[in-house]
Design a protein around this motif. Structure first.
Motif, PDB file in Angstrom:
ATOM      1  N   TYR A 199       0.791  -1.233   0.000  1.00  0.00           N
ATOM      2  CA  TYR A 199       0.000   0.000   0.000  1.00  0.00           C
ATOM      3  C   TYR A 199       0.823   1.283   0.000  1.00  0.00           C
ATOM      4  O   TYR A 199       0.283   2.354  -0.224  1.00  0.00           O
ATOM      5  CB  TYR A 199      -0.935   0.028   1.217  1.00  0.00           C
ATOM      6  CG  TYR A 199      -2.013  -1.010   1.159  1.00  0.00           C
ATOM      7  CD1 TYR A 199      -3.076  -0.870   0.284  1.00  0.00           C
ATOM      8  CD2 TYR A 199      -1.958  -2.141   1.965  1.00  0.00           C
ATOM      9  CE1 TYR A 199      -4.078  -1.830   0.216  1.00  0.00           C
ATOM     10  CE2 TYR A 199      -2.956  -3.111   1.909  1.00  0.00           C
ATOM     11  CZ  TYR A 199      -4.006  -2.946   1.040  1.00  0.00           C
ATOM     12  OH  TYR A 199      -4.983  -3.891   0.970  1.00  0.00           O
ATOM     13  N   LEU A 210      -3.091  10.763  -8.025  1.00  0.00           N
ATOM     14  CA  LEU A 210      -4.152  10.264  -7.138  1.00  0.00           C
ATOM     15  C   LEU A 210      -4.865  11.435  -6.475  1.00  0.00           C
ATOM     16  O   LEU A 210      -6.098  11.494  -6.429  1.00  0.00           O
ATOM     17  CB  LEU A 210      -3.537   9.336  -6.081  1.00  0.00           C
ATOM     18  CG  LEU A 210      -4.489   8.719  -5.057  1.00  0.00           C
ATOM     19  CD1 LEU A 210      -5.545   7.843  -5.716  1.00  0.00           C
ATOM     20  CD2 LEU A 210      -3.718   7.897  -4.017  1.00  0.00           C
ATOM     21  N   LEU A 214      -8.750  12.414  -6.750  1.00  0.00           N
ATOM     22  CA  LEU A 214      -9.609  12.467  -5.557  1.00  0.00           C
ATOM     23  C   LEU A 214     -10.387  13.781  -5.462  1.00  0.00           C
ATOM     24  O   LEU A 214     -11.451  13.824  -4.839  1.00  0.00           O
ATOM     25  CB  LEU A 214      -8.771  12.248  -4.287  1.00  0.00           C
ATOM     26  CG  LEU A 214      -8.139  10.858  -4.149  1.00  0.00           C
ATOM     27  CD1 LEU A 214      -7.283  10.787  -2.886  1.00  0.00           C
ATOM     28  CD2 LEU A 214      -9.198   9.763  -4.126  1.00  0.00           C
ATOM     29  N   HIS A 247      -7.360   2.573  -3.616  1.00  0.00           N
ATOM     30  CA  HIS A 247      -7.028   3.820  -2.922  1.00  0.00           C
ATOM     31  C   HIS A 247      -8.161   4.843  -3.044  1.00  0.00           C
ATOM     32  O   HIS A 247      -8.488   5.531  -2.084  1.00  0.00           O
ATOM     33  CB  HIS A 247      -5.719   4.401  -3.465  1.00  0.00           C
ATOM     34  CG  HIS A 247      -4.512   3.707  -2.930  1.00  0.00           C
ATOM     35  ND1 HIS A 247      -3.843   4.121  -1.805  1.00  0.00           N
ATOM     36  CD2 HIS A 247      -3.855   2.611  -3.353  1.00  0.00           C
ATOM     37  CE1 HIS A 247      -2.829   3.316  -1.567  1.00  0.00           C
ATOM     38  NE2 HIS A 247      -2.809   2.384  -2.497  1.00  0.00           N
ATOM     39  N   PHE A 251     -10.548   6.232   0.077  1.00  0.00           N
ATOM     40  CA  PHE A 251     -10.651   7.663   0.371  1.00  0.00           C
ATOM     41  C   PHE A 251     -12.118   8.102   0.411  1.00  0.00           C
ATOM     42  O   PHE A 251     -12.542   8.806   1.323  1.00  0.00           O
ATOM     43  CB  PHE A 251      -9.886   8.472  -0.683  1.00  0.00           C
ATOM     44  CG  PHE A 251      -9.806   9.950  -0.360  1.00  0.00           C
ATOM     45  CD1 PHE A 251      -8.825  10.432   0.495  1.00  0.00           C
ATOM     46  CD2 PHE A 251     -10.714  10.849  -0.898  1.00  0.00           C
ATOM     47  CE1 PHE A 251      -8.746  11.790   0.805  1.00  0.00           C
ATOM     48  CE2 PHE A 251     -10.645  12.213  -0.592  1.00  0.00           C
ATOM     49  CZ  PHE A 251      -9.660  12.680   0.262  1.00  0.00           C
TER      50      PHE A 251
END
Lengths: 326, 326
Positions: A199, A210, A214, A247, A251
């Protein structure tokens, strides 16, 4: 625990010599951990395991032992000689992708899985929907067949359990999951190193990407549904070296009051193909929603790949999710 | 396991009637879990526990049982009558903040902790640096004193262990941690709900703020050190209802090749006061670095609050971190 299934699988394994093992496309920790740990068990019994998957291993699992023994499907493998097919972590044989072409009519199929949507497609089925993971079932199979574990197989099983339970925090975590993890750790596993490899090994440029992705998260239905779209152009010319979906979904799950999170990704290779993944806090059965589109999974985690335009697919799926809210 | 410390603490507890319990400022899961679970044990023994902390409980822990029994320090409490002071999860008595004013010379102090930097400040010390958490030590104390656990105390201890091990993934996780978690789960704990309450209850606007903050991460020393600054103005007029630092640090840890992550936050209340938190992958002892500035913690996780301007503090600390790289 499915004691009868365990006994039947053990008996079937003892009958044969050469085994073809496979898992679903886009394999993750549990698929990889369970098939490699089962291959280890077969070798200890003096048998010959051959692992064939459709898709290569994600980079973050390459630190695991014996991953070099995994073959990637190619048409020449149709001539492959084997006596028994074992399919792991698949609700259906088709989840193995092209590997399903290697199945022969006269060869018995063993089905080892923990998904609620499992179709019992095997001649022998070890399906336990209360098990945290397929890897936990392989641990039980070692015990059933009285084969001692070694450090490598303990590591593989630990990785399967840890990744499929979201590090022991999803509802599939049971007391047995933790006591199994305790037993596995006695082999001297370095959990920090394992977690870091899986991870925490995202290149800085990808962490920045990322972060950009997000920022696209949106909420609907008074904040009860969160969704995020990833158009293919965001990932073009990028080799993503980590489980991006995992991921993003993690989130989105941090948002208060959200009952269902949905991630829509435009497939890079095939035009007009969308992969969607759903996660639920337990109040909505997202397995049912994915099934309605031809996918599947668990009550709390499911997915599906369908044809269509990104926005159209998103609208249809979100509409169905909203319809399923109480 | 520190059997001698356990026996001594058990004997000391049996001698007294009225106990003052406290933990460090800015209490998190392990501090709260361990003090409330210890209060439960004391009550089962027919004793009177009084919990006084300097800081209130973060919102995400308010779902825990008996949190309403925690008093917040005020000067009137100086008249408080008690026979024994028990300090949990503190490397030093001063970590309790203003509560340390309530200490009296003739009153024995019991020190229960797992930090490597612990100064053995108690008259009786139960310090076990191999324990995952102070809560794991309270679990051992229940066993030592043969007091049966109830569901509420199992939940409190589980939360302490889970949060301090980063959900069983930090290097302080041992086989004993997992077998303890298995025992605790037998009380019917809902791990999904627990995790959701603590880590997945961030209002959408705060998730958006978090995302904005995360875009500020920078890397230095060829990517071996990642740092992030949060100026006070970013958090002004915002009630942050979650452990912002924990989320930021976890995100920074996902970057490949990073050995140390550093977070610098400008204090909102006091001018020119900076809180910094460090996390290491194990190759650098960040306890030493924090100690050099007057703080402390563990080898892999430490923190410190110092006077200075945000950029100056950051430069000084980063310089020392780079100096400590091999």
């Amino acid at each position: 625990m499915n004691k009868i299934g365990l006994k039947k699988v053990a008996a079937e394994i003892r009958k044969h010599k050469k085994f073809l093992l496979s898992v679903h496309t886009s394999p993750e920790g549990d698929a990889i951990g369970s098939e490699l740990a089962l291959a280890g068990l077969l070798k200890r019994l003096g048998k010959i395991p051959i692992i064939v998957n459709e898709d290569p291993l994600p980079d973050e699992y390459k630190f695991l032992p014996r991953t070099e023994t995994i073959k990637i499907y190619n048409p020449n493998l149709r001539k492959l000689d084997y006596d028994c097919l074992i399919v792991l972590d698949c609700s259906d044989l088709n989840r193995t992708g092209k590997v399903s072409c290697l199945k022969r009519d006269n060869i018995p199929v063993i089905n080892i899985d923990h998904h609620i949507s499992n179709s019992r497609f095997g001649d022998v089925n070890l399906v336990d929907t209360k098990a945290s993971s397929a890897s936990e079932l392989i641990y039980e199979l070692y015990r059933q067949m009285k084969v001692p574990l070694d450090r490598n197989c303990a590591l593989l099983i630990y990785v399967g359990i840890m990744t499929d339970t979201g590090s022991f925090r999803y509802s599939n975590t049971t007391p047995l999951t933790h006591s199994t993890a305790a037993e596995l750790m006695h082999f001297g596993l370095d959990v920090r190193m394992i977690y870091r490899n899986i991870y925490e090994s995202i290149p800085f440029v990808d962490v920045q990407l990322l972060n950009k992705i997000l920022s696209r998260v949106r909420c609907v239905a008074s904040g009860r549904v969160a969704w995020l779209e990833v158009p293919a152009k965001m990932l073009e010319h990028r080799k993503i070296s980590f489980d991006l979906s995992d991921h993003i979904l993690s989130f989105m799950r941090t948002i208060k009051g959200v009952q269902v999170v949905a991630l829509f990704r435009e497939n890079l290779g095939t035009r007009n193909e969308i992969r969607f993944n759903l996660r639920s806090n337990g109040s909505v059965d997202v397995n049912k929603i994915a099934c309605a589109f031809g996918g599947g999974g668990h009550k709390a985690a499911s997915g599906c790949t369908i044809k269509g335009r990104l926005q159209d697919v998103r609208r249809k799926v979100i509409e169905r999710i909203i319809g399923a809210l109480d």
